[in-house]
Design an enzyme around this catalytic site. Structure first.
Site, PDB file in Angstrom:
ATOM      1  CD  GLN A   1     -15.734  38.021  66.835  1.00  0.00           C
ATOM      2  OE1 GLN A   1     -16.745  36.319  66.769  1.00  0.00           O
ATOM      3  NE2 GLN A   1     -15.934  38.521  65.113  1.00  0.00           N
TER       4      GLN A   1
ATOM      5  CG  HIS B   1     -17.457  34.319  70.503  1.00  0.00           C
ATOM      6  ND1 HIS B   1     -16.404  32.794  69.768  1.00  0.00           N
ATOM      7  CD2 HIS B   1     -18.508  34.121  69.529  1.00  0.00           C
ATOM      8  CE1 HIS B   1     -17.267  32.337  68.362  1.00  0.00           C
ATOM      9  NE2 HIS B   1     -18.953  33.419  68.513  1.00  0.00           N
TER      10      HIS B   1
ATOM     11  CG  ASP C   1     -21.598  31.076  69.155  1.00  0.00           C
ATOM     12  OD1 ASP C   1     -22.052  29.794  69.303  1.00  0.00           O
ATOM     13  OD2 ASP C   1     -21.125  31.243  68.141  1.00  0.00           O
TER      14      ASP C   1
ATOM     15  CD  GLU D   1     -23.801  33.386  69.120  1.00  0.00           C
ATOM     16  OE1 GLU D   1     -23.607  33.436  68.078  1.00  0.00           O
ATOM     17  OE2 GLU D   1     -22.978  34.449  69.916  1.00  0.00           O
TER      18      GLU D   1
ATOM     19  CG  ASP E   1     -25.187  31.009  65.897  1.00  0.00           C
ATOM     20  OD1 ASP E   1     -25.354  31.889  64.560  1.00  0.00           O
ATOM     21  OD2 ASP E   1     -24.047  30.517  66.458  1.00  0.00           O
TER      22      ASP E   1
ATOM     23  CD  GLN F   1     -25.011  36.212  66.067  1.00  0.00           C
ATOM     24  OE1 GLN F   1     -23.682  36.965  65.075  1.00  0.00           O
ATOM     25  NE2 GLN F   1     -24.599  35.211  65.904  1.00  0.00           N
TER      26      GLN F   1
ATOM     27  CE  LYS G   1     -25.938  33.422  62.774  1.00  0.00           C
ATOM     28  NZ  LYS G   1     -26.695  32.111  61.885  1.00  0.00           N
TER      29      LYS G   1
ATOM     30  CB  THR H   1     -18.717  37.411  59.125  1.00  0.00           C
ATOM     31  OG1 THR H   1     -17.639  36.584  58.909  1.00  0.00           O
ATOM     32  CG2 THR H   1     -19.128  39.133  58.551  1.00  0.00           C
ATOM     33  CB  CYS H   2     -14.489  37.635  62.053  1.00  0.00           C
ATOM     34  SG  CYS H   2     -14.333  35.716  61.173  1.00  0.00           S
TER      35      CYS H   2
END
Length: 414
Positions: A172, A194, A238, A273, A307, A329, A331, A360-361
């Site tokens: 991403q 992303h 996304d 996405e 998403d 996705q 999560k 998640t980042c």
């Protein structure tokens, strides 16, 4: 093998906690800061450093197993559990949870994970971040007790029937979608970029022209810069519902527009996405399923990724069964215990839907490594490179863990 002690240590994640509500209300950037006052409970600033807790399980032979409790960037938003701050939750882990873990035999990860994922203290389930970290530590502990990889534990206990092998990695870019795309091309990322197309006027374009121009740029950049013709990544972008925004969620209009993106991406495969955001789960499933069918019926090979409004394990099931999207996705922190991530991947496989083991980042190196073992053993379609938004770090962590696990699993077969 028994657990003889439990420790918890504070740490940082690979990104930040952001007050999503304040940002949506118009908070502006000042470098990495946001200007204004927070509005979501628990936030002292709109952006704060992401925090984690390492759960350390001391085994009776002296080995230490561990997992990291972490929560998503937009904690406290959309019905999620509140902001996850280490000082608030370390006492819980070293108190009631420790009491229930010390002395436990490490016989079955699946049984222990189900127990602690559903554990209630004072009538409430544990914060999703705690469930996430504790179950990671339990998987590591069972693997250490059996002297095999975590992936092999998952494969055995869930009878996945999957060959433990490297799976495609999705990188991403954040807002730096040009420079970071170059990094992805150099590293030969399997799926990219992303893109973070979360605003119609600034990023996607009032008629989608800016997004289409970016797809053309990305296609040409890869064709020009790739070191050999065997590198053919999948495009995964996304769009945060912005295609639905400029098309007024009209399925026929969206279908025609996505056809233009397919042409722009050729010869590369394209995934989109979150094409629309209908504002609630029921309508999201309905319209996304209609658009998925429309693309299939019209021979358009763009794959849609669910998403928005697909957050929990139950949500993943509902979207998959409705064929709302070609890919789901998952999560990972929002699902709580990692047992739910494993079950979600397996469910997607049974339903004939592609599985994207995301997250998640705002995770840690440890949570990324553990989840990689789960996604490989359960047979996910792709794995998110995490944490952070810098590309190189997350890709390195996920890729290198995959390579280690594959080699060790091969050795253990002998």
């Amino acid at each position: 093998m028994k657990i003889v002690d439990v420790l918890a240590t504070p740490g940082f994640t690979g990104f930040y906690f952001d007050d999503q509500k304040a940002i949506k209300m118009g908070a502006e950037h000042d470098g990495m800061f946001y200007i204004g006052k927070p509005v979501t409970e628990g936030f002292k600033e709109i952006r704060v450093a992401g925090e984690s807790i390492s759960v350390l399980l001391i085994l009776e032979d002296g080995q230490v197993a561990h997992g990291d409790c972490a929560a998503v960037q937009y904690s406290g938003a959309g019905g999620r559990d509140p902001l996850f701050l280490a000082k608030d939750f370390i006492p819980v882990i070293e108190g009631e949870i420790k009491e229930k873990l010390v002395g436990r035999e490490l016989t079955s990860f699946k049984e222990l994970a189900e127990e602690f994922d559903h554990l209630k203290i004072d009538g409430k389930r544990l914060h999703t971040a705690i469930r996430y970290g504790v179950t990671q530590a339990l998987l590591d502990a069972v693997a250490k007790a059996r002297k095999i990889t975590m992936a092999e534990v998952v494969k055995d206990e869930y009878n996945t029937g999957v060959e433990i092998k490297r799976i495609p990695i999705f990188t991403q870019s954040g807002d730096d979608r040009y420079l970071n795309a170059d990094k992805m091309i150099i590293k030969k990322a399997d799926v990219l970029p992303h893109g973070l197309f979360n605003n119609v006027e600034e990023k996607t374009g009032k008629e989608g022209e800016k997004l289409r121009d970016y797809v053309i740029w990305l296609r040409d950049r890869i064709l020009d810069k790739r070191s050999d013709e065997s590198y053919n990544p999948t495009f995964h972008i996304d769009v945060y519902g912005t295609i639905g925004d400029f098309t007024n969620n009209d399925v026929e209009y969206m279908t025609k527009y996505l056809k233009t993106l397919e042409e722009a991406a050729k010869p590369f495969k394209l995934r989109i996405e979150g094409p629309m955001d209908m504002g609630n789960k029921e309508d999201q499933i309905r319209v996304l399923a209609e658009l998925t069918k429309s693309l299939d019926d019209n021979g358009i090979h763009v794959e849609l990724v669910a998403d928005e409004w697909c957050n929990t394990y139950e949500d993943c099931v509902d979207f998959a069964k409705a064929k709302a999207g070609h890919m789901i996705q998952i999560k990972t922190p929002d699902l709580g215990g990692i047992n739910n991530t494993i079950e979600a991947i397996l469910m997607c496989n049974r339903e004939g839907v592609l599985s994207y083991c995301g997250g998640t980042c705002n995770e840690t190196s440890r949570s990324a490594e553990v989840i990689v073992n789960c996604s490989m053993a359960a047979g996910a379609t792709q794995q998110l490179a995490k944490p952070g938004m810098g590309v190189d770090e997350g890709f390195m962590l996920v890729n290198n863990e995959m390579e280690r696990v594959v080699r060790l699993a091969q050795r253990n077969k002998k």
